[in-house]
Scaffold this motif. Structure first.
Motif, mmCIF file in Angstrom:
data_model
loop_
_atom_site.group_PDB
_atom_site.id
_atom_site.type_symbol
_atom_site.label_atom_id
_atom_site.label_comp_id
_atom_site.label_asym_id
_atom_site.label_seq_id
_atom_site.Cartn_x
_atom_site.Cartn_y
_atom_site.Cartn_z
ATOM 1 N N LEU A 99 52.219 25.528 62.064
ATOM 2 C CA LEU A 99 51.196 24.713 61.890
ATOM 3 C C LEU A 99 50.704 24.554 63.559
ATOM 4 N N LEU A 116 48.087 27.034 63.923
ATOM 5 C CA LEU A 116 46.967 26.602 63.340
ATOM 6 C C LEU A 116 46.188 25.495 63.960
ATOM 7 N N THR A 165 48.518 26.128 54.317
ATOM 8 C CA THR A 165 49.126 24.806 54.820
ATOM 9 C C THR A 165 49.902 24.114 53.744
ATOM 10 N N GLU A 180 53.719 23.103 54.660
ATOM 11 C CA GLU A 180 53.982 21.604 54.765
ATOM 12 C C GLU A 180 55.121 21.245 54.001
ATOM 13 N N SER A 236 41.070 27.049 51.299
ATOM 14 C CA SER A 236 42.510 27.255 50.801
ATOM 15 C C SER A 236 42.336 27.775 49.484
#
Length: 220
Positions: free
Chosen positions: A65, A68, A120, A125, A175
């Motif tokens: 992350l 990212l 993600t 997550e 996504s």
């Protein structure tokens, strides 16, 4: 790997160690999807034991992350310049088509960013502590707001809430469409036999154009 480990104590040492871990993560992402990369493999790549890697990041997911966030910010910087490139006189919804197409093209040029965005919610997550999640979500909100602002600066008729909706839509569309555009070899072969080769940039650009034009039309 950990026999000669010396804990970084000064701020610059900590940042150097974190940068090395992030660089190792990027190298691995050049070769395979994030879902296939374990913390053990990442630790070996950077030359540290897993426990030592976790001194600098809360989890494997937190590392990716962080990657990212960096590539997302870099994309927005480049997108701002790309959107300012002069073009021919625009009539109808040509302006919306150009803005949406530029977004789609620059995203397609950054497979690492698309891979991480698409991973993600379903992967990255799933194993982060609440404190890290709060910070990450604040950065997501800031990046999304910046994207909406970049679009609205070029299309002033777009309402502020419409710009936010569009920016969130970019993330949702990437996504969903990125995994379909990068299937396994077997799925790709079957799709080719049916005359359905995977398409990403063109399909994304068309969908984003329709979304943007619709939001502008509704806001008038």
């Amino acid at each position: 790997m950990s026999a000669g480990f010396q804990r970084a104590r000064r701020p610059e040492q900590v940042e150097a160690r974190r940068a090395a871990i992030l660089a190792a993560a990027k190298e691995l992402l050049d070769r395979r999807p994030v879902a296939d990369i374990s913390l053990r493999e990442l630790s070996c790549q950077v030359g540290l034991a897993k426990s030592n890697v976790l001194r600098y990041f809360d989890s494997r997911e937190a590392i990716f992350l962080e990657v990212l966030d960096g590539v997302w910010t870099a994309w927005l910087d480049d997108l701002e310049k790309a959107l300012d490139e002069p073009g021919p006189a625009e009539a109808g919804f040509a302006r919306e088509e150009r803005v949406a197409g530029t977004i789609a093209r620059t995203l397609a040029e950054r497979p690492l960013l698309c891979e991480l965005i698409s991973s993600t919610a379903p992967v990255l997550e799933r194993n982060i502590p609440v404190d890290f999640a709060r910070g990450f979500k604040r950065r997501v909100a800031a990046n999304t707001e910046r994207l909406g602002t970049l679009v609205r600066d070029r299309i002033p008729e777009l309402p502020a809430e419409g710009a936010r909706h569009f920016a969130r839509g970019v993330l949702v569309l990437v996504s969903g469409s990125w995994p379909h555009a990068n299937p396994t070899a077997a799925v790709a072969a079957a799709a080719a036999e049916l005359g359905e080769p995977p398409v990403f940039a063109a399909g994304l650009g068309e969908t984003l154009t329709n979304l943007l034009a619709g939001l502008v039309a509704r806001g008038r």
